[in-house]
Design an enzyme around this catalytic site. Structure first.
Site, PDB file in Angstrom:
ATOM      1  CE1 TYR A 160      -4.258  -1.450   0.460  1.00  0.00           C
ATOM      2  CE2 TYR A 160      -4.508   0.904   0.713  1.00  0.00           C
ATOM      3  CZ  TYR A 160      -5.052  -0.330   0.463  1.00  0.00           C
ATOM      4  OH  TYR A 160      -6.383  -0.437   0.229  1.00  0.00           O
ATOM      5  CE  LYS A 227      -1.202 -16.796   2.251  1.00  0.00           C
ATOM      6  NZ  LYS A 227      -2.123 -17.896   2.546  1.00  0.00           N
ATOM      7  CG  ASP A 281      -4.902 -18.670   4.107  1.00  0.00           C
ATOM      8  OD1 ASP A 281      -3.966 -18.002   4.591  1.00  0.00           O
ATOM      9  OD2 ASP A 281      -4.794 -19.875   3.861  1.00  0.00           O
ATOM     10  CG  ASP A 305      -8.243  -2.560   1.791  1.00  0.00           C
ATOM     11  OD1 ASP A 305      -9.219  -1.962   2.261  1.00  0.00           O
ATOM     12  OD2 ASP A 305      -7.932  -2.522   0.591  1.00  0.00           O
TER      13      ASP A 305
END
Ligand code: NAP
Length: 415
Positions: A160, A227, A281, A305
């Site tokens: 970002y 992640k 996830d 986000d």
């Protein structure tokens, strides 16, 4: 002091005193109306917030609003092409607390996201999004009341940060040359390239803010969402630095999930916050399947986000989700949805996201009575099924009302 901003003659500044805010009874609070649906939802929000403060404090407290400009309205006031005036970037830290509607971001080309610019220039490193169900709001899940989390999304780093080079340019050619020859990579030469920086400083700032929040509100868990199994040196490091910060600065207060099982047979000792982590996830499944096991989620920018919007959908959609961007003290409260340009000027959309951001703002000022009154009045209005189109289409027997009428009804329902 400012080129175009009119500072009100009444009201006083919020100031920072050591590690606390000093809130006068008549704080001057800057607002940005926003683009698209911004003016509609801002008008309803201002009406509700003023009514709540008047209802709870009589004449003893009052917000003195000061308009500042960004986006389309900034171009009207400052001239074409000026979408983020210096005035605005100076006024927010000067007055410490501010609130804004959504701003347009042109897709591919044009100027960069104004929201991202503000977050970076003002070092508003934490995007804080509480997600909880308000009684009466239609939800796609059976038990929306089980989800009650506050998401702390790191706001200045990650992909970002906007460090990227366009495919086919000389710049990306140099980056690819460096990566392929000097760093031994094998990236296709027709690629665009983006960079994902995640720092110790950025990670520890957001982790500290989240653990303090859990401490101050006596919440039992803080979860790092990452992640790291795939992106070891960015997201994996985020997790490791998060645990490190908990050990370094909150050793007496926190226990890791591993320690919980090693030392305490899976039961958290009285008064301790359990610090845990989940792969991104899996986190999406967890908020649906075991939502009540999470209180505070801390995560890098892009994961944040996604999870914020998914969680918001679970309790009734983006029209209902509030948010704030915060530094150590400076706080900019904002609707989490965009400018919904197709509904601009129609007095149609749901202003709840911005109103609830205003509620967060009242809480930040310590004006809890007014904040609680707004939530109660909104819940009552929704249970009366007197709602905007987006909620009405999910409810049976609802009356669809305009943005302004919904705001007016909330103000009438204040108790
Ligand atoms: P959007 O403006 O959030 O709108 C997408 C859809 O969400 C709308 O068409 C509408 O759905 C629903 N929606 C959004 N706000 C609503 C509200 N208050 N009440 C009821 N429904 C609402 O997303 P977008 O169309 O992707 O983005 C438009 C612009 O906003 C872009 O320029 C984007 O960059 C910008 N943006 C700004 C911010 C910000 O300022 N923080 C955040 C996100 C996006 P239905 O059509 O189903 O009714």
């Amino acid at each position: 002091m400012f080129e175009k901003v009119q500072v009100p003659t009444a009201g006083q500044k919020i100031t920072i005193d050591g590690d606390r805010l000093r809130i006068p009874d008549d704080p001057v609070i800057p607002f940005i109306e926003g683009d698209g649906i911004g003016p509609d939802i801002w008008a309803a929000t201002q009406h509700v917030l003023d009514a709540a403060v008047a209802k709870k404090y009589g004449g003893d407290r009052k917000i003195v609003w000061m308009e500042i400009f960004a986006g389309d309205k900034a171009q009207q006031v400052y001239g074409e092409g000026v979408v983020m005036p210096e005035d605005t970037l100076r006024a927010i830290p000067e007055f410490v607390v501010a609130i804004k509607g959504p701003l347009t971001t042109p897709v591919a080309g044009g100027y960069r996201s104004l929201n991202v610019t503000m977050r970076q220039k003002l070092d508003l490193y934490a995007c804080v999004r509480p997600v909880r169900w308000i009684r009466g709001v239609p939800s796609p899940v059976k038990h929306p009341e089980k989800l009650n989390v506050v998401i702390f999304r790191e706001n200045t780093e990650d992909v970002y940060a906007g460090i990227e080079w366009e495919q086919g340019t000389a710049e990306v050619g140099r980056v690819l040359e460096f990566l392929n020859t000097e760093m031994g990579r094998n990236i296709r030469l027709d690629s665009g390239v983006g960079v994902k920086p995640i720092s110790v400083t950025g990670t520890k700032n957001i982790a500290r803010k989240a653990i303090r929040y859990a401490r101050d509100r006596e919440l039992p868990t803080v979860t790092f969402m990452h992640k790291g199994n795939i992106m070891k040196f960015t997201e994996g490091a985020f997790r490791d630095w998060g645990y490190e910060l908990a050990r370094e600065e909150f050793a007496d207060l926190t226990v890791s999930e591993a320690e919980l099982w090693d030392k305490y047979e899976g039961r958290a000792p009285e008064g301790k916050i359990v610090v845990k982590d989940r792969i991104a996830d899996s986190m999406f499944q967890q908020i649906l399947l075991r939502p009540d096991e999470y209180n505070v989620i801390v995560t890098p920018n892009l994961n944040g986000d996604y999870i914020s919007d998914a969680a918001a959908a679970q309790v009734g959609g983006l029209g209902m989700a509030p948010g704030a961007n915060m530094g150590d003290f400076v706080a900019l409260f904002e609707a989490t949805h965009g400018t919904a340009p197709k509904y601009a000027g129609q007095d149609k959309v749901n202003p709840s996201s911005l109103i609830l951001s205003g509620v967060m703002m009242l809480e930040y000022l310590g004006w809890q009575e007014a904040a609680d009154a707004v939530v109660e009045a909104m819940s009552k209005t929704i249970q009366e099924k007197h709602v905007t189109y987006d909620l009405a289409r999910q409810m049976e027997g609802a009356t669809t009302v305009k943005t302004s009428a919904y705001g007016a009804r909330i103000a009438e329902n204040l108790a």
